[in-house]
Motif scaffolding. Sequence first.
Motif, mmCIF file in Angstrom:
data_model
loop_
_atom_site.group_PDB
_atom_site.id
_atom_site.type_symbol
_atom_site.label_atom_id
_atom_site.label_comp_id
_atom_site.label_asym_id
_atom_site.label_seq_id
_atom_site.Cartn_x
_atom_site.Cartn_y
_atom_site.Cartn_z
ATOM 1 N N LEU A 86 5.553 -3.448 -2.937
ATOM 2 C CA LEU A 86 5.765 -2.929 -1.588
ATOM 3 C C LEU A 86 4.551 -2.144 -1.090
ATOM 4 O O LEU A 86 4.178 -2.237 0.087
ATOM 5 C CB LEU A 86 7.033 -2.088 -1.525
ATOM 6 N N ILE A 134 1.982 -4.695 -0.137
ATOM 7 C CA ILE A 134 2.350 -5.328 1.137
ATOM 8 C C ILE A 134 1.946 -4.413 2.291
ATOM 9 O O ILE A 134 1.360 -4.851 3.284
ATOM 10 C CB ILE A 134 3.857 -5.656 1.192
ATOM 11 N N LYS A 135 2.249 -3.132 2.151
ATOM 12 C CA LYS A 135 1.896 -2.144 3.185
ATOM 13 C C LYS A 135 0.385 -2.153 3.419
ATOM 14 O O LYS A 135 -0.087 -2.142 4.561
ATOM 15 C CB LYS A 135 2.365 -0.758 2.710
ATOM 16 N N LYS A 183 5.924 -8.213 6.669
ATOM 17 C CA LYS A 183 6.720 -7.183 7.350
ATOM 18 C C LYS A 183 8.212 -7.423 7.123
ATOM 19 O O LYS A 183 8.979 -6.474 6.921
ATOM 20 C CB LYS A 183 6.403 -7.177 8.853
ATOM 21 N N TYR A 209 9.042 -6.395 3.502
ATOM 22 C CA TYR A 209 9.015 -4.938 3.391
ATOM 23 C C TYR A 209 10.267 -4.324 3.998
ATOM 24 O O TYR A 209 10.896 -3.445 3.407
ATOM 25 C CB TYR A 209 7.748 -4.391 4.059
ATOM 26 N N THR A 244 13.059 -1.924 2.181
ATOM 27 C CA THR A 244 12.940 -0.497 2.496
ATOM 28 C C THR A 244 13.729 -0.077 3.729
ATOM 29 O O THR A 244 13.999 1.108 3.903
ATOM 30 C CB THR A 244 11.464 -0.111 2.744
#
Length: 193
Positions: free
Chosen positions: A34, A37-38, A82, A85, A89
């Motif tokens: 994650l 990915i961010k 996105k 993610y 989250t």
Amino acid sequence: MMNYGIPYTMPMHKAGCCSNYGMDFTREALCISLNLIKEAVKDEKSDQMFYDYLMSKAPTKEEKEIIKSIKKDEKKHAKWFKEIYKCYTGIQLKENEDSGDYEKPKSYINGIKKAIFGELKAMEKYRVIRQGIPSRCYRDMILTILTDEMKHAIKYNYILNINPCKCKKRFDVRDSDSSIDRFTGNEMRRIMW
């Protein structure tokens, strides 16, 4: 305190139609994925400006179209990252508003070289992302992204190889004879290959 060694499985109400592969994923691996990915989504704006620069400098319509198709794929990848993610989250990632600057390459060819190595670096990052995602459908999405990145590196390499400047540079390094200038780009390519 969270125990990162415990295998991670996503509750079925959050998984939707995506199934988990099993118990071989940990929360730590998911957190790493994650965060990566961010990081991948963060500089989306500067990446778009870089692709626009390459398209503006591309000497042929074919090269512009290749770069345009790569830019389109990259937008799709950002959208998918996105989505992944947000699934894990509940947070919607946005592009970094401050990332409007990018380092302009010295030349079009230097930009293409930079793009090739950028694609290869992204592939390494995306392999790690894929390893930490428990959902099968999201892992398959990331595999698609990985194969797209491979295709992009190959397409950029093609652009590098069809560009006559690259061939001339190779000759300049190997042979100090200035009579090489009499050859056209196509003739140099035939000689080189």
